[in-house]
Design an enzyme around this catalytic site. Structure first.
Site, PDB file in Angstrom:
ATOM      1  N   HIS A  82       0.807  -1.225   0.000  1.00  8.96           N
ATOM      2  CA  HIS A  82       0.000   0.000   0.000  1.00  8.96           C
ATOM      3  C   HIS A  82       0.843   1.279   0.000  1.00  8.96           C
ATOM      4  O   HIS A  82       0.568   2.228   0.740  1.00  8.96           O
ATOM      5  CB  HIS A  82      -0.960   0.003   1.187  1.00  8.96           C
ATOM      6  CG  HIS A  82      -2.016  -1.058   1.124  1.00  8.96           C
ATOM      7  ND1 HIS A  82      -2.480  -1.574  -0.069  1.00  8.96           N
ATOM      8  CD2 HIS A  82      -2.705  -1.700   2.104  1.00  8.96           C
ATOM      9  CE1 HIS A  82      -3.416  -2.485   0.191  1.00  8.96           C
ATOM     10  NE2 HIS A  82      -3.566  -2.587   1.481  1.00  8.96           N
ATOM     11  N   HIS A 116     -10.158   1.267   0.281  1.00  8.43           N
ATOM     12  CA  HIS A 116      -9.998   0.108   1.161  1.00  8.43           C
ATOM     13  C   HIS A 116     -11.063   0.090   2.258  1.00  8.43           C
ATOM     14  O   HIS A 116     -10.745  -0.085   3.436  1.00  8.43           O
ATOM     15  CB  HIS A 116      -8.601   0.131   1.785  1.00  8.43           C
ATOM     16  CG  HIS A 116      -8.050  -1.244   2.071  1.00  8.43           C
ATOM     17  ND1 HIS A 116      -8.749  -2.184   2.793  1.00  8.43           N
ATOM     18  CD2 HIS A 116      -6.870  -1.825   1.726  1.00  8.43           C
ATOM     19  CE1 HIS A 116      -8.018  -3.277   2.905  1.00  8.43           C
ATOM     20  NE2 HIS A 116      -6.869  -3.089   2.244  1.00  8.43           N
ATOM     21  N   GLU A 148     -11.529  -4.411  -3.293  1.00  7.29           N
ATOM     22  CA  GLU A 148     -10.583  -3.384  -3.729  1.00  7.29           C
ATOM     23  C   GLU A 148     -10.300  -3.505  -5.225  1.00  7.29           C
ATOM     24  O   GLU A 148      -9.672  -4.457  -5.672  1.00  7.29           O
ATOM     25  CB  GLU A 148      -9.272  -3.527  -2.954  1.00  7.29           C
ATOM     26  CG  GLU A 148      -9.423  -3.560  -1.443  1.00  7.29           C
ATOM     27  CD  GLU A 148      -8.213  -4.183  -0.782  1.00  7.29           C
ATOM     28  OE1 GLU A 148      -7.104  -3.635  -0.956  1.00  7.29           O
ATOM     29  OE2 GLU A 148      -8.361  -5.231  -0.114  1.00  7.29           O
TER      30      GLU A 148
END
Length: 389
Positions: free
Chosen positions: A141, A212, A354
């Protein structure tokens, strides 16, 4: 991570000060989801942080903080007309900012690169770049101080739209190029949270943004939620090893617990640890190759995935132009940390959907490319539509 910890330490006094003021707030100041906007009103890294509320005429409400571009609450009506918050999160900015005691990606606008990059290595313009590693030896991420821990510049032109802008400098978490990105949240009249991600760069780089949010459609996040019914419009998925890294293979879902082409309760297959993919992840934490993406283009008018609660009757349908969706079943929940309204979320309480390029796509030849060059514009779209089934 060191920079983030220092910043959090610097705002500790300010957080304590506004927390003391919060007790003076009346119920009339709360959002429909029960959030106190004053608990999000602070400054982080010399930038103002607030809670923004989007509404539509049918009573849907979405609350978003510009710290990490996070969806904090999302309220829809259930089959009985009850207002129901269907996402996980915290009810104050102090917990979102505390990466030591309450680390999370709850509801965030993830960048610069969502999901994992193998061992933090990628090649740009023939040059190998080493990114920081923050998850099982991989870069996850966008690194330890990815955009979910940064403050977006926010503007709200109307009750149903929020614009979030961020400038990521050259070398941010090791990524090349100065990237300017915009996340636009729109709450549509048909009870859809519509999200677009756009970005440009001054040097070749990689960009892969996503939202998310952790969805629990049952209306009770104090208990696990694998009775929810999942559908994924995908014939194939990308297997991962025990470190959650894609192996480079693309395999058919046919005959495996990865097959959600016919909707079924997640509980029917999530316990099948004879299947290594579930064993490795303690549930689902995998990328599916969407059938809605063909010949380099995604059809964001077709349902890519859906989630349904037989308890509340709430149906979530996901639409995206991206080639993949990461389905994550809250396998790392159950930490004992108190979250919104003091609730301690158990393991397998929620599902993330996602939209994304496939994990580690910079290092997998032939997979949809995440590379962005000067003069090009990155565009990603995902929409979450809510209705009663």
């Amino acid at each position: 991570m060191k920079g983030i910890k220092s910043s959090i330490a610097c705002i500790g006094i300010a957080l304590a000060a506004f927390t003391a003021c919060n007790s003076a707030q009346t119920e009339n100041s709360l959002t429909v989801s029960g959030l106190d906007p004053a608990a999000f009103d602070t400054t982080i890294n010399q930038k103002p942080v607030k809670l923004y509320t989007l509404k539509n005429a049918s009573g849907m409400e979405v609350c978003i903080t510009n710290f990490g571009g996070r969806v904090v609450s999302l309220v829809v009506h259930d089959k009985n007309g009850k207002s129901t918050d269907v996402v996980l999160g915290y009810d104050n900015i102090a917990q979102y900012a505390d990466t030591v005691n309450s680390p999370s990606d709850f509801g965030s606008a993830v960048g610069r690169y969502a999901n994992r990059i193998n061992k933090g290595k990628l090649t740009v313009n023939g040059k190998e770049i080493q990114l920081p590693t923050n998850n099982f030896g991989h870069c996850l991420h966008g690194g330890p101080s990815g955009w979910m821990y940064q403050v977006y510049d926010a503007s709200q032109p109307n009750d149903s739209t929020l614009l979030l802008n961020i400038t990521s400098p050259d070398g941010d978490n090791g990524f090349p190029g100065t990237v300017k990105a915009t996340t636009t949240y729109k709450l549509l009249a048909n009870n859809t949270l519509d999200i677009t991600f756009e970005a440009t760069t001054d040097k070749e780089t990689v960009v892969n943004m996503t939202n998310h949010s952790y969805f629990n459609l049952n209306g009770d996040p104090s208990r696990e939620g694998m009775n929810m019914v999942l559908y994924v419009n995908a014939d194939n998925y990308t297997p991962a090893d025990s470190t959650y890294m894609t192996t480079g293979e693309i395999k058919p879902v046919e005959g495996t617990p990865m097959d959600f082409r016919k909707p079924h309760a997640i509980s029917e297959t999530i316990g099948d640890t004879t299947f290594n993919q579930i064993k490795y992840a303690s549930g689902y934490d995998h990328n599916w190759c969407l059938n809605t993406y063909k010949d380099g283009k995604g059809d964001d008018t077709a349902v890519a995935a859906s989630l349904y609660s037989p308890e509340t009757g709430i149906l979530l349908e996901m639409f995206t132009n991206e080639p993949g969706v990461q389905v994550y079943t809250g396998n790392f929940q159950g930490t004992g940390v108190s979250c919104k309204h003091g609730i301690k979320y158990p393991k397998h309480v929620s599902v993330c959907l996602e939209s994304q390029k496939y994990p580690d796509s910079p290092n997998k030849k032939g997979w949809p490319s995440p590379y962005l060059k000067p003069g090009e514009k990155y565009y990603s779209h995902v929409a979450y539509k809510f209705s009663i089934k």
